[in-house]
Structure formats: C-alpha cells, structure tokens
Write an enzyme that holds these catalytic residues in place. Structure first.
Site, PDB file in Angstrom:
ATOM      1  N   GLY A 270      -2.982   0.715  -4.587  1.00 52.43           N
ATOM      2  CA  GLY A 270      -2.587   0.192  -5.889  1.00 52.43           C
ATOM      3  C   GLY A 270      -2.676   1.193  -7.022  1.00 52.43           C
ATOM      4  O   GLY A 270      -1.783   1.268  -7.878  1.00 52.43           O
TER       5      GLY A 270
ATOM      6  N   GLY B  56      -8.271  -5.469  -1.338  1.00 51.71           N
ATOM      7  CA  GLY B  56      -7.645  -6.644  -1.921  1.00 51.71           C
ATOM      8  C   GLY B  56      -8.400  -7.940  -1.709  1.00 51.71           C
ATOM      9  O   GLY B  56      -7.823  -9.021  -1.825  1.00 51.71           O
TER      10      GLY B  56
ATOM     11  N   HIS C 275      -1.759   2.329   9.851  1.00 55.63           N
ATOM     12  CA  HIS C 275      -2.315   1.664   8.673  1.00 55.63           C
ATOM     13  C   HIS C 275      -2.689   0.224   9.020  1.00 55.63           C
ATOM     14  O   HIS C 275      -2.053  -0.414   9.857  1.00 55.63           O
ATOM     15  CB  HIS C 275      -1.287   1.690   7.539  1.00 55.63           C
TER      16      HIS C 275
ATOM     17  N   GLU D  41     -10.237   3.026   6.561  1.00 54.48           N
ATOM     18  CA  GLU D  41      -9.894   1.839   5.779  1.00 54.48           C
ATOM     19  C   GLU D  41     -10.841   0.688   6.123  1.00 54.48           C
ATOM     20  O   GLU D  41     -10.677   0.055   7.169  1.00 54.48           O
ATOM     21  CB  GLU D  41      -8.486   1.346   6.126  1.00 54.48           C
TER      22      GLU D  41
ATOM     23  N   ASN E 172      -0.206   6.043  -1.307  1.00 53.19           N
ATOM     24  CA  ASN E 172       0.612   5.200  -0.440  1.00 53.19           C
ATOM     25  C   ASN E 172       1.276   4.144  -1.316  1.00 53.19           C
ATOM     26  O   ASN E 172       0.630   3.184  -1.737  1.00 53.19           O
ATOM     27  CB  ASN E 172      -0.265   4.550   0.632  1.00 53.19           C
TER      28      ASN E 172
ATOM     29  N   LYS F 107       3.490   2.004  -0.569  1.00 52.27           N
ATOM     30  CA  LYS F 107       3.776   0.763   0.170  1.00 52.27           C
ATOM     31  C   LYS F 107       5.196   0.271  -0.142  1.00 52.27           C
ATOM     32  O   LYS F 107       6.103   1.073  -0.318  1.00 52.27           O
ATOM     33  CB  LYS F 107       2.696  -0.286  -0.109  1.00 52.27           C
TER      34      LYS F 107
END
EC number: 5.3.1.1
Length: 255
Positions: free
Chosen positions: A238, A176, A96, A170, A9, A11
């Site tokens: 990431g 993060g 998401h 998730e 992903n 983003k």
C-alpha cells in the site's frame, strides 16, 4: 555487505496515466534524495512498458508481479519471462501470499517459476510466510522451511547466481488485518530464513541473499524494521502507491 532493496508491489492498481505519474514521482524523488539502497517498482503487466519509459536509466529498476513457467506456447492469458525481459524487467515477484491463497499456487508451482525466472535471466523475489492460523499453532518456522525447501533445489548450481536470489518474508496475518508484527518477530523469521539458507546453500550464499520484509512496512515503522540485522529491505504494498510514503521508507535506511 548486503545493499538494501526497497521494492514497490503496485498489485492491481494503476492505469497508464496514474502509473506513469507515480513512476515519475518515484524517479524524481530517488534522483533528488539519492537513497542508500536499490529501488524497484513492480507495476501491473499492462503498464510495464510505459513505466519502463519513465524509469529507464534512472537507477530505479523494473519488476513484474508474476510470470508463467512456460517460455511460449498455448497458454492463454500467461506472460513469459522472456516477454518481461523484453519490456525491461530485471526482477519478478514469485509465490506472493495473494497468489498462493487466492489462486491456489503450490510450493511446487512456485519452485517451477523460480527455475523459469533464472532460465530467463530474471532475479526472483521469492515470497514466503505464514497465515494467522499457522502462527497461532506455532507452525511459523515449519511453514517457512517447507516453502523454502521446495524452491532451493531448483536454484542454479553456481553460487554467484544463488546469491542473486531475493527472499521476501510475508507474515500473512499482519497484512491488512490490523495486526502488527513486532520488529522482534520480523527479525526472528528473517534470522531463521538466513540460517536455513546457510544450512542448505552455505554461509557465503546466505550472507549475500537479501531478505525483505513484506508485512505492511510504512514510513512510521520502516526505520526500526530496517535496523534489524537480517532485514535487508522491504517489499512494500500500500505505501508504494504514494510516492511520498515510498520515498519516506527509504529514509529509514539513513535517518
């Protein structure tokens, strides 16, 4: 036997030049390494066509990060599933945590999008997960159940199509934040999701649905996470923006 899916992903990242360079590196790495999994990249809307030009026919699939419920009409700023199919997408990420928390998407809205994805011939990657506050209040399973039960009624009646659903867990509190979900916590949530799918849709469907882990999977934790019985791949954030890291995660399936 469920075939693993490693999905990137991207983003809100990537100009055309950067995105095509990343896609090229992923495509070439997959061709060289031949990982034992399906591989998916989900760039931002503006570079979907350019990335498709890079990965078409390579075994790397293309997906989008969101879609509209409507097929067409007066919905300024929206993009339909038909449009996504037109540029080569086969998957779409829905619900998401960032869509839920930053843009206020509700379980009901996510369910409408899941139905629309099936309508338009896209495979939905349905994201579910709890916040730190919900986990500390021991509400994890309750939240997962609410999010899933909102969407399961809109699935097609055909079991074969139900089996195509992809779910991504998730743990929002582990994304993060510096906090890390243990492999045991990941497996517990994945097993709960599969059990709920079995209860609602039957064991044959539950055994076929792929459940991805979306809690900051990286090369240094991928092997252990991917070794869990109910973890069928990863929805990578990431680490998907660096081709070497993304490819290294796939190594966790065979190392």
């Amino acid at each position: 036997m469920r075939r693993a899916l490693i999905a990137g992903n991207w983003k809100l990242n990537g100009t055309t030049q950067a995105a095509t360079a990343l896609a090229t590196a992923v495509r070439d790495g997959v061709a060289a390494n031949k990982p034992d999994c399906d591989v998916l990249v989900c760039p931002t809307f503006t570079v979907l066509s350019a990335v498709q030009g890079v990965v078409a026919g390579s075994g790397v699939d293309l997906g989008a990060q969101n879609m509209a419920v409507a097929s067409s009409g007066a919905f300024t700023g929206e993009i339909s599933g038909e449009m996504l199919k037109d540029v080569g997408c086969s998957y779409v990420i829905l619900g998401h945590s960032e869509r839920r928390t930053l843009f206020g998407e509700t379980n009901e809205q996510v369910a409408q999008k899941v139905a629309s994805a099936y309508r338009d011939g896209l495979t939905p990657i349905l994201c579910v997960g709890e916040t730190l506050e919900q986990r500390e209040a021991e509400q994890t399973m309750q939240v997962l159940e609410q999010q899933l039960l909102a969407c399961l009624p809109v699935l097609p009646a055909d079991a074969a199509k139900q089996q195509q659903l992809v779910v991504a867990y998730e743990p929002v509190w582990a994304i993060g934040t510096g906090k890390v979900a243990s492999t045991a916590q990941a497996q517990e949530a994945h097993a709960f999701i599969r059990g709920l799918l079995a209860k609602e849709l039957g064991a044959n469907v539950a055994d076929a649905v792929r459940i991805l882990y979306g809690g900051s999977m990286k090369p240094d934790n991928a092997k252990e996470l991917l070794g869990q019985a109910d973890v069928d791949g990863g929805l990578i954030g990431g680490a998907a923006l660096k081709a070497n890291d993304f490819l290294a995660i796939m190594d966790g399936l065979t190392a």
